[in-house]
Scaffold this motif. Structure first.
Motif, short mmCIF file in Angstrom:
data_model
loop_
_atom_site.label_atom_id
_atom_site.label_comp_id
_atom_site.label_asym_id
_atom_site.label_seq_id
_atom_site.Cartn_x
_atom_site.Cartn_y
_atom_site.Cartn_z
N VAL A 87 -7.65 1.72 3.41
CA VAL A 87 -6.35 1.54 4.06
C VAL A 87 -6.12 2.69 5.02
CG1 VAL A 87 -3.85 1.36 3.69
CG2 VAL A 87 -5.43 0.41 1.99
N VAL A 101 -1.24 -1.86 10.08
CA VAL A 101 -1.97 -1.06 9.10
C VAL A 101 -3.39 -1.60 8.96
CG1 VAL A 101 -2.10 -0.52 6.62
CG2 VAL A 101 0.11 -0.45 7.81
N VAL A 153 0.83 -1.20 0.00
CA VAL A 153 0.00 0.00 0.00
C VAL A 153 0.87 1.26 0.00
CG1 VAL A 153 -1.92 -1.14 1.14
CG2 VAL A 153 -0.22 0.09 2.53
N PHE A 154 2.18 1.07 0.13
CA PHE A 154 3.11 2.21 0.03
C PHE A 154 3.67 2.35 -1.39
CE2 PHE A 154 2.98 0.95 4.46
CZ PHE A 154 2.93 2.16 5.14
N PHE A 164 -0.13 2.85 -6.14
CA PHE A 164 -1.35 2.83 -5.34
C PHE A 164 -1.64 4.19 -4.70
CE2 PHE A 164 -3.67 1.96 -1.34
CZ PHE A 164 -4.82 1.42 -1.87
N ARG A 222 -2.71 8.39 7.27
CA ARG A 222 -3.15 8.54 5.88
C ARG A 222 -4.27 7.54 5.65
NH1 ARG A 222 -0.30 10.85 1.31
NH2 ARG A 222 -1.33 10.31 -0.66
N MET A 246 -6.76 6.00 3.03
CA MET A 246 -6.89 5.90 1.58
C MET A 246 -8.10 5.03 1.23
SD MET A 246 -2.86 5.49 0.55
CE MET A 246 -2.32 4.49 1.93
N VAL A 273 -2.99 4.08 7.36
CA VAL A 273 -1.62 3.96 7.83
C VAL A 273 -1.40 5.01 8.89
CG1 VAL A 273 0.80 4.15 7.18
CG2 VAL A 273 -0.83 3.17 5.57
N VAL A 310 4.82 8.42 1.91
CA VAL A 310 3.88 8.38 0.79
C VAL A 310 3.56 9.77 0.28
CG1 VAL A 310 2.93 6.16 1.37
CG2 VAL A 310 1.96 8.21 2.42
N GLU A 360 1.62 6.51 11.42
CA GLU A 360 3.06 6.50 11.69
C GLU A 360 3.41 7.65 12.62
OE1 GLU A 360 5.45 5.36 7.78
OE2 GLU A 360 3.77 6.71 7.32
N LYS A 419 2.77 -3.98 8.73
CA LYS A 419 3.06 -3.09 7.61
C LYS A 419 3.53 -3.86 6.37
CE LYS A 419 6.04 0.85 6.48
NZ LYS A 419 7.07 1.79 6.95
#
Lengths: 310, 310, 310, 310, 310, 310
Positions: F129, F18, E34-35, E39, F104, F106, F131, E115, F133, F27
């Motif tokens: 998704v 994630v 997903v990084f 995407f 993030r 998505m 994420v 990202v 961090e 991740k």
């Protein structure tokens, strides 16, 4: 062409005489009033010309453009075509120049009664200046090339200010150049109002991709005499050439590129916005055009001699 | 402002002295090299200023614009603000002027080694010229007014050539004026790139409809000091004013109209493309603004005196 | 074409009969309801046609354009092509016309139940009107020429209102003409959205420079039958012709110029924005095209006769 | 407004009398020459007006717009303001109308000598037509709403054809409507030249998001009397309203939407390009504005009565 | 091409293997982080290719476009041309495909450390994915055709986002398609910034009128391999073809129309904004081009075989 | 924000979990199919969010924008607002994060049956998704600042691709950044279609002149949550702010400048196209806004805690 070019001061230019309204005066005395329309308003037109083996190259094309430009701004040059040619030759003669001189013929609306825009305030005749200097593109420019960088300043359309008018009001173009100097640009590449490639700030721009020479269509670039010659040389020698609306990325992906102008003729471009031209300096098509252009100059000089002979 | 204005030659202007790079020289000797960037390229910025009852009106605003313009074209004026003010006053003193002088301060990139666009080819310092003359709008202009005609030449947007830069490259504007002189125009009215009213070729344009003062938003017209003053005078005196994108037909249907500039202040417009202004010359709102502007000038002069007093 | 043309009233037009929805009625009785879509909305298409030596010139081209235009606005003309031709001939027959008649065929959406824009509110059939009159361009127009002046009103692009649709909504064009009448214009020259030369308000525009005929590319001008014929005549007779995006200054510098239309054919232009055409009236290329066009008309008439013969 | 609205034929409209150049004639006899500039060229201006409780609503605003439009196209209406008001009232009186009439006042350039664009070819006076009918928006429209669909046809800018001129040349707008009828649109939503929301083809467009009323800035839409009233009602009643350049997606995401026009007043919109308005029909803000507008109409009628009283 | 096409799930696609960075993995395991720049940012370029009788059709043209696109976005593909060809063949071999496979080669900037947009944050190599599937246009599409509807979303110019870059950032185009799905469109027809016909959202667009094939000039549409082939087939077979700026109404009046793409080849269009194509499905010119294109594919496959033979 | 920012790898990010479609996965296992619409087409929307003292800052604004964006591209997120908030909190909880996390979120259209643009080919639910961090702007950025350089790539208008849609199709913006990296730009400054200042490639742009904060009007830049907060902070604290169409030269002459974004908050700009910001790093107005913004974050966090308390 941009300042990175190394103009070597030529000792022969030490005691130049400049044509100033019918007089041939020493360079240091070639001065105009601060009320001259050229100085206060950029209100004038000009031509650059090159002397080659005794002849003024493409003289008809230059004079056509000069008189058309003057008519466009309702400027009475005061000299007819024959008189203007005589003035050019008198300037060369006064400086004993027979080959390699570069001339700048400048014509402004002359001294103003009031320094406003109204052309009816001009007090008298146009100011006509002819400067002739020994000036050559540096030898190394052919192998080192010019670095171009694209300016965010765009070319003006003809309903605002026609790029094809060779005028004394150059600040829009200087602004574009100023924009790219910090980016290492020797000359600014400029886009047209729709965002397509159109011109450099002081020269016309061509590039080569897969053997095809490409340039803009002409609505938003200089009406260059050398540009016209390059296009004709391509047509005459079966070198594919396309005038179209091209995106900037097309130039970034070029094999080779060059700019054209009366002073430099055909000058290779080394890089565009950091994209190096992979085909060498000069690239093969550029070199071929340079050779063809050199031959054209010789041919023109010979033809001019023959025409001048009794 | 356009040439139809009748500038009466003033006998006091007979022996003018002009500031030229630190020297005060007789008008006839005020000359610059034909290699000066102002002459060859229109590469410079300028200000018009008016002396009123001993003071230089709105001096801060003019100097702000001058230094901002110079910075915009990377031109080092060579004089700091205090030195520039001193130069202006020295010029007035040399001509014994205490009231009614009109000044034009011009700053160009100076003499070029090669007369191309590259600013790095300037040999040395900027050329600074200050011309001071006794010059007044003719008395009858207030009652006769200016005739405007719309040019097909449009104003340039800022990404091409910002109208707000007070430059020596005036040919795009002169072209607009040339366009309307055959139509009887004293000054050209110009549209912006989108076809809305923006500016005159040498002044800013306002009109009045049903008591509301109207003008363009400012992106495509001169950054006029007088324009700014008029807007502020409206705001301060509860005169409705609207800055917007107006169609040309809105001006054609105006009750009254006027143009603004440092020299003429607020000058009434008599007709636009043949449409006479029905509210008289000057119209009542125009006249009120003229009166307010006269008071502002006196107030400024008094304030300048007080500031200058020990 | 503009009003400065001197249409001499022809006595033969005294008792004209007009086709009105299948009836041939006296001119004074040729009336439509104030609820007709043509009157309230300009909702219709039309054709001008000329009768020459018994034939309707270029009839196929005119009918192609008529039916394409009707389809474009979803207008059912109610008559098929044969019926429409019959109606044209019946009109001519009713007026005993065999040569020199000028016809205007008008087709609108007919009477509306409610006078709003919705085409579904049309009550019934289209309104079809055919007017035939004896009408010739004045003899002197060929030597006196038309004076053009450029309007600040620009041509609409096809995504707003396609100039190529020959419609009853002519006010945008009339506005352009109104703009230039005070400037002494007989007809308005109009620029396209990008500021290039495109069209006159009621005719198409051509000019000649150094032997080359020039006109706009066609996206922003009338889809003129005569325009198409002129282009074809140039191609067929090796007269150089270029369709491109030209700046207004190119027309100002023309040697000669002319406009085209069904009524006037090829009409010389005497001046454009005050710039006189130096090559005479008509100029040599204009005159050559007029001669070729006259021959084409005769050829067409002969061909039509032969086709009609048993 | 678009054709999907169900106009019920009102029996009171059976024997209408129409004002035609000073005569009150039966509807079936209300005819104009096929040489009328309105019919051949769409050369005219018009107003829609509503009678409410004896009064003609917002009469001053309508007449202001009418006379301004006529001046803009250099059309002499032949009647001064008082005479025009008298004509409107005479038409209502002839039809015994005291409430609920909808009027359409049409003024064209009259009969032409030659049916070309030149306004100087008009033979005589303007054609003035006044139609008064009993006509109401259907009751169900308030709950059913209009379906809008966006046309690919864009609004013309003022330098081409000002949408604010209420003209008889409606085909550009009809083309937009034709574009959306196959998509189920009752009325076309149109974008401005820059691609932002501007107008419907026959009404002005508003939408509501999070309690804020939104509409275009006004350069590219109708100069609507009802539009002006809605904006003023919002301001007077602290209903947030924003005039700006909005993207189409903003309208797609609206809570509610409505169109305005003299005939329908404030008409709710049910869906835009298939996006249903989630806030109901009419939505709460729309309903509030409808209520305020109804009150404004009553107030105006009362005020008109008082003014008319001796 | 749009979703209305009926892709029949092919049982041979049950156990596909996908190339993923040098590995051939089962379809269900073909996954990216997903990084991955593809995407999170749509930061990549792709090609569609068709296998025909053993050969990858027009492979050189596809790889030219791929590597040019990668260079344009400064993406190092990690594989040289020979390695890329090998990867394509390996993928086909792993799936035992010899004819009729459709391949999608995707190359993104790979996994990002952060990202964000900065390409310098890519951790390592590009992500290379090759998907090969048995996929054919449905047989009935040739007789049923695609329904096009014009979107209000316009194509981006090259100074914003060049349509000729075959990128992973497809949302501007998907938005156009979303716009027309409610109107029954299978594919969106899109206009260029000036309002002329340019492209469909996923294919290139051609139409036929009076025997002439028409399409856009190429500045604002996909740099399609099939488009290029169609243009060349027309030229080689004396089928008239014109690339120009056409208004939408020109397509509405077409006799026949088709779209081109690698997957579908030449696909007939049944209707455009509700206007049915009168010349049948496929129309005669479309059918002729389909036949010529089929022959070209066979010829290419044969030629590839011969080249590959020892 | 651009890559020159030094993101220090935080050891706490070693074992991140994630959110992937309802699962919390390590991740390295957070992967999506190569058939995912996000990967093949950039078909998705996203939000960046910051956790501050236990709270997700400006959560409502972010979710409003997310759901509006999803609606705009007809993407069903599959989770309602409460479920989405729960997912965000679950992700933070799984990673034991209470302060300083950057998230993030998505959302793409999920796995496609065929990897074409048609949204109807999506096989099932959206891919969601999240994420989270630990990520902070480097401490030194506040004193070192970002270097901006203007790209020749311009922002897209809303009728092509609305910058306000926070999409996964970022390549137009990455292209702008790629354009300036060779010029030493950390982030690209971009102009709008008319050539005025609009946005940076990944942040919004503000500058300060004479105490006034300036930025673009909003039609051609990101719909930034931080941008909105800065505007509101100016209004609430009597800091003059002007949203307008500014030329690039206005930013070149700025006293100070900064960019805004969720990750960096308010980040000072050190130089623009080589023009250093004279007011220091950060400049006084920038610093004041940073302080006000820090207070706003604390206030928001406190308010969120209070709202969450029982």
């Amino acid at each position: 062409m941009a300042g990175s070019q190394d103009f070597t001061a030529d000792p022969r230019n030490a005691n130049l005489k400049v044509w100033l309204n019918g007089q041939l005066v020493p360079k240091d005395e070639a001065k105009v009033s601060v009320f001259d329309a050229g100085f206060v308003l950029g209100d004038g037109v000009w031509e650059g010309l090159r002397q080659h083996k005794g002849a003024l190259l493409f003289l008809d094309a230059h004079l056509d453009r000069l008189y058309a430009g003057a008519a466009d701004i309702a400027l009475d040059l005061g000299l007819n075509r024959a008189e203007m040619i005589a003035a050019l030759h008198a300037t060369l003669a006064a400086n004993d120049m027979t080959h390699g001189a570069h001339l700048r013929l400048m014509a402004t609306r002359g001294v103003k009664a009031a320094v406003n825009q109204d052309p009816r305030n001009a007090l008298g005749a146009a100011t006509i200046v002819i400067v002739a200097e020994y000036k050559e593109p540096s030898a190394e420019i052919a192998t080192k090339g010019l670095a171009l960088a694209t300016s965010t300043i765009r070319c003006t359309p003809a309903d605002m200010f026609d790029m094809r008018l060779n005028s004394h009001s150059r600040l829009p173009l200087i602004r574009a150049l100023l924009d790219v100097i910090p980016k290492g640009g020797d000359e600014a590449l400029m886009l047209d109002p729709g965002g397509f490639i159109s011109s450099c700030n002081a020269t016309n721009f061509f590039w080569v991709k897969d053997g095809e020479v490409r340039t803009s269509t002409g609505e938003f670039c200089f009406n260059g005499v050398t540009r016209g010659n390059v296009i004709r040389l391509c047509d005459a020698n079966a070198i594919p050439i396309k005038l179209d609306f091209f995106p900037l990325r097309d130039a970034h992906a070029a094999d080779e590129a060059f700019v054209t102008g009366t002073f430099g003729g055909i000058t290779p471009v080394s890089r565009i916005d950091g994209h190096a031209m992979p085909a060498g300096l000069p690239g093969p098509v550029t070199q071929r055009l340079r050779t063809l252009y050199d031959a054209l100059k010789d041919e023109q000089a010979l033809y001019a001699q023959m025409r001048a002979a009794p």
